[in-house]
Design a protein around this motif. Structure first.
Motif, mmCIF file in Angstrom:
data_model
loop_
_atom_site.group_PDB
_atom_site.id
_atom_site.type_symbol
_atom_site.label_atom_id
_atom_site.label_comp_id
_atom_site.label_asym_id
_atom_site.label_seq_id
_atom_site.Cartn_x
_atom_site.Cartn_y
_atom_site.Cartn_z
ATOM 1 N N UNK A 53 -104.281 -1.540 -78.149
ATOM 2 C CA UNK A 53 -102.700 -2.246 -78.517
ATOM 3 C C UNK A 53 -102.931 -3.808 -78.583
ATOM 4 N N UNK A 54 -104.087 -4.334 -77.966
ATOM 5 C CA UNK A 54 -104.150 -5.874 -78.151
ATOM 6 C C UNK A 54 -104.945 -5.946 -79.218
ATOM 7 N N UNK A 55 -105.982 -5.177 -79.667
ATOM 8 C CA UNK A 55 -106.665 -5.357 -80.874
ATOM 9 C C UNK A 55 -105.637 -5.421 -82.284
ATOM 10 N N UNK A 56 -104.841 -4.417 -82.177
ATOM 11 C CA UNK A 56 -103.828 -4.259 -82.977
ATOM 12 C C UNK A 56 -102.846 -5.427 -83.084
ATOM 13 N N UNK A 57 -102.541 -5.960 -82.045
ATOM 14 C CA UNK A 57 -101.594 -7.372 -82.099
ATOM 15 C C UNK A 57 -102.333 -8.455 -82.585
ATOM 16 N N UNK A 58 -103.795 -8.374 -82.284
ATOM 17 C CA UNK A 58 -104.578 -9.806 -82.578
ATOM 18 C C UNK A 58 -104.730 -9.563 -84.252
ATOM 19 N N UNK A 59 -104.955 -8.163 -84.599
ATOM 20 C CA UNK A 59 -104.954 -8.082 -86.115
ATOM 21 C C UNK A 59 -103.782 -8.794 -86.894
ATOM 22 N N UNK A 60 -102.937 -8.258 -86.170
ATOM 23 C CA UNK A 60 -101.604 -8.284 -86.792
ATOM 24 C C UNK A 60 -101.445 -10.045 -86.970
ATOM 25 N N UNK A 61 -101.601 -10.638 -85.887
ATOM 26 C CA UNK A 61 -101.526 -12.106 -85.898
ATOM 27 C C UNK A 61 -102.726 -12.614 -87.012
ATOM 28 N N UNK A 62 -103.742 -12.192 -86.953
ATOM 29 C CA UNK A 62 -104.686 -12.670 -88.101
ATOM 30 C C UNK A 62 -104.281 -12.614 -89.534
ATOM 31 N N UNK B 41 -96.627 -7.073 -86.272
ATOM 32 C CA UNK B 41 -97.255 -5.948 -85.147
ATOM 33 C C UNK B 41 -96.545 -5.024 -84.998
ATOM 34 N N UNK B 42 -94.973 -4.701 -85.020
ATOM 35 C CA UNK B 42 -94.224 -3.864 -85.289
ATOM 36 C C UNK B 42 -94.753 -2.678 -86.359
ATOM 37 N N UNK B 43 -95.197 -3.294 -87.543
ATOM 38 C CA UNK B 43 -95.653 -2.370 -88.560
ATOM 39 C C UNK B 43 -96.823 -1.808 -88.347
ATOM 40 N N UNK C 280 -90.681 3.492 -79.733
ATOM 41 C CA UNK C 280 -89.735 2.738 -78.685
ATOM 42 C C UNK C 280 -90.395 1.492 -78.693
ATOM 43 N N UNK C 281 -91.866 1.051 -78.250
ATOM 44 C CA UNK C 281 -92.369 -0.289 -78.443
ATOM 45 C C UNK C 281 -92.076 -1.126 -79.671
ATOM 46 N N UNK C 282 -92.203 -0.353 -80.744
ATOM 47 C CA UNK C 282 -92.256 -0.934 -81.918
ATOM 48 C C UNK C 282 -90.894 -1.464 -82.215
ATOM 49 N N UNK C 283 -89.866 -0.663 -81.686
ATOM 50 C CA UNK C 283 -88.339 -1.250 -81.832
ATOM 51 C C UNK C 283 -88.152 -2.211 -80.809
ATOM 52 N N UNK C 284 -88.812 -2.234 -79.737
ATOM 53 C CA UNK C 284 -88.795 -3.576 -78.699
ATOM 54 C C UNK C 284 -89.115 -4.771 -79.849
ATOM 55 N N UNK C 285 -90.219 -4.683 -80.377
ATOM 56 C CA UNK C 285 -90.729 -5.720 -81.275
ATOM 57 C C UNK C 285 -89.834 -6.182 -82.295
ATOM 58 N N UNK C 286 -89.203 -5.320 -82.952
ATOM 59 C CA UNK C 286 -88.069 -5.474 -83.798
ATOM 60 C C UNK C 286 -87.031 -6.268 -83.273
#
Lengths: 426, 426
Positions: free
Chosen positions: A163-172, A39-41, A83-89
């Motif tokens: 953002x949600x699509x990107x998160x779900x893509x990373x999950x898949x 997700x961060x990536x 900053x959001x990506x760093x939050x995920x890190x």
């Protein structure tokens, strides 16, 4: 409480979330962290998609006449997105609460017993315009093994959807259950009420936003809901206070970020130090543009001050969350009077005393009934990150389940694990 | 959800409970234990008053045609009353959870932070015919610093009224706030619904009784309520089980006290051990008068047995809490099938596996989603006393706040206590 029929679309999301939550509960930390890293990536490599959607939200927001403050809350740029990506890190780096055992012991009869942390199941989140909430809550839910159903504000719909699509893509891509994170793409307001009816699919509802949203959720949610986000915060300057410290702490609590729930709303000052404290304090606060709503005694002490922007307080100023550069000020004659004022007007969020007197500090900590009580520190510290929880999904002012900042552990339940060797109850 | 106007009488009780809860929260353990000791003493010295009131309940109950089982639940005698007093002695002996600090640490910036346990505030309890609940809950609430408002069943009204008066008398004598324990003396059923509306006065509602009462409270309570007391409990006998142990554990879980929520309802048996296990098990259970509701495969194995009282199961037998000497029996072909059956039909209360296979035990503990999961032990152990909590007010099957047996600690919340020396947030 009003009830309403839940749409087939939401019911389908609810069922998918339940199934995903069962798969998620079995994932080891490694697999969850792998998905989070993805997700961060994705947030970094697919920045342009997000920013384009965000520009669309901003344009529509301008056309709809949103205030500059609202537009700023909506805005994403490269820096904020990073900053959001760093939050995920940061969430990756946190310890996984799931599987942690506590209170483990051997009972006198030889049964081995422990409480073992497990995910809650499915978390619902209803929030307003900040698009970072979509990723923040998804990441915290994922790490704590909970599926989530997210419903953001309509102003941020394009940003949130991407953002949600990107998160779900990373999950898949990571082989994690995609329906662990689902986003309600419709901006139909009726869907919020429908979500609040879904107690069979959603185990805990988290409202993130202003007082109206929090109240709406508290009133209509059929499942347990976090009550919080409303902070009417007091700081009492005791007669024994270090007055320089009192100025610094008050200024920080009021000015550092006035629009949030842990910002100071009301200063109570002991009458014996008020003449010495209030003029320099008002000067400092005046520089920062703070307007003081003063009771008669504090107004009398400040009336002559040119620098102070002081007006008489009205009854509505006590117990009010200003979320702005406004501070109510009241002179009291004792710790007891301060405690009584806080009991009457506080919202149970964050309350502070400035004192060098140990007995006064002890009484304040013992007797004030709030999520966080402070001695000689700014109420602004009430925060999951500041308290060492790593991150937070919300700040609870309710006493059930979790109180104060809710981090990963507060998104879990536990089960009792009992191991015997043919044990029967006598 | 229906709403209803709350009577002035109940509102007055609610306000008094809130005031009492604030005083109670400040009492030290010594003062609370002093009051509890007074309650235990009064139960012993004023036995005759209680027994006279109980005789009146019993007479009215007989006239109203209550069943022998109901009358037995209602009955107090010298021995049972002494048991209640001993229960209070037991609560005195338990450690006071209030004031306990945990997660205490020094943050990198020098702030000293800890979570400190505090009472929840005001507990409501709605229960059925057993009069001991009046004293049990009052004692646990008192020790944990919570005020309580109690509403017992109408069958026990005379017993409960005397017990409540005796408790309040002991509070007064000990100088503790009398309104910390209040009992609704009216038997008007409408008052239950009114109590459930009082979210401003009652912080947590505890239903103690049958499934209908628990469901009624869950449906109508406007405040958080404990969900629990309904246990559809399974025990799965794995192919590697020690079969003698399986017989002993099954017999204990079903027979030792069949009318309670942690009693066994459904036995799942691996097909490879069913032929060897079921005949001797059925014989043992038959001696105790247990009726078996069998799926086709288990019935085929038992049909020839003279001793077994076995009838074909119907669809209604799966997922049913029998609260009687009835056991559903089903043959499964794998651990997976057992896990799927439990996921579908369990109520999240207590589930057990009998196995000598470590991997099977591990999977069962990991994957079954219930308040208590057991390996090689009877589900009857799900109990505050048995788990070492000292006592319990309820067994929760919800995941929020507390899961499983709720003892003193589960009747508390916490506040964050933060001590600085002029700390401001950067």
């Amino acid at each position: 409480m009003s009830t309403t029929a839940v749409s087939e679309q939401l019911l389908t999301m609810g069922r998918a979330a339940r199934v995903a939550s069962r798969a998620l509960a079995k994932l080891h930390s490694q697999a969850k962290d792998h998905a989070l890293t993805g997700i961060a990536r994705a947030l970094r490599t697919r920045q342009e998609e997000v920013l384009a959607a965000n520009r669309q939200d901003l344009e529509e927001g301008k056309r709809a006449g949103l205030s500059a403050a609202m537009l700023d809350r909506l805005l994403l740029d490269a820096e904020r997105l990073d900053g959001i990506a760093q939050g995920v890190d940061g969430v990756v780096a946190l310890p996984d609460p799931v599987g942690e055992e506590f209170d483990g012991r051997l009972l006198p009869n030889g049964l081995r017993i422990a409480r073992r942390r497990v995910p809650l199941g499915v978390i619902g989140a209803v929030y307003e315009s900040r698009p970072n909430v979509t990723v923040d809550i998804a990441a915290l839910c994922l790490k704590s093994g909970n599926a989530c159903i997210l419903r953001g504000g309509k102003e941020a719909i394009h940003s949130n959807a991407v953002l949600a699509r990107l998160v779900r893509g990373a999950l898949a891509e990571a082989g994690a259950p995609v329906d662990a994170v689902q986003f309600v793409e419709s901006t139909d307001r009726a869907l919020v009420l429908q979500l609040l009816q879904m107690k069979d699919s959603i185990d805990l509802m988290i409202p993130r936003g202003g007082a109206d949203l929090v109240r709406f959720v508290a009133e209509h949610a059929t499942m347990p809901a976090v009550t919080g986000g409303i902070g009417v915060c007091h700081t009492y300057v005791d007669k024994s206070a270090d007055l320089d410290g009192a100025v610094r702490i008050t200024e920080n609590a009021k000015v550092q970020r006035p629009t949030v729930c842990n910002a100071l709303d009301c200063l109570l000052v002991h009458s014996s130090v008020a003449p010495k404290l209030l003029p320099p304090l008002a000067k400092e606060l005046g520089k920062a543009g703070v307007e003081l709503h003063c009771d008669a005694r504090s107004l009398a002490l400040l009336g002559a001050q040119q620098a102070a922007r002081a007006v008489p307080a009205t009854d509505q100023d006590w117990g009010k969350e200003f979320l702005a550069l406004v501070l109510a000020v009241k002179v009291v004659d004792s710790l007891d009077e301060a405690l009584a004022h806080i009991e009457r007007y506080g919202s149970g969020h964050s309350e502070a005393i400035i004192t060098e007197d140990h007995a006064a500090a002890t009484r304040f900590l013992d007797e004030v009934d709030a999520a966080a009580v402070f001695v000689n520190a700014s109420t602004r510290f009430t925060d999951g990150g500041q308290f060492g929880l790593g991150a937070e999904v919300a700040i609870s002012t309710s006493k059930l389940h979790a109180r104060g900042p809710m981090g990963l552990r507060e998104l879990t339940s536990y089960k009792w694990v009992v191991q015997g060797s043919g044990h029967v109850r006598p």
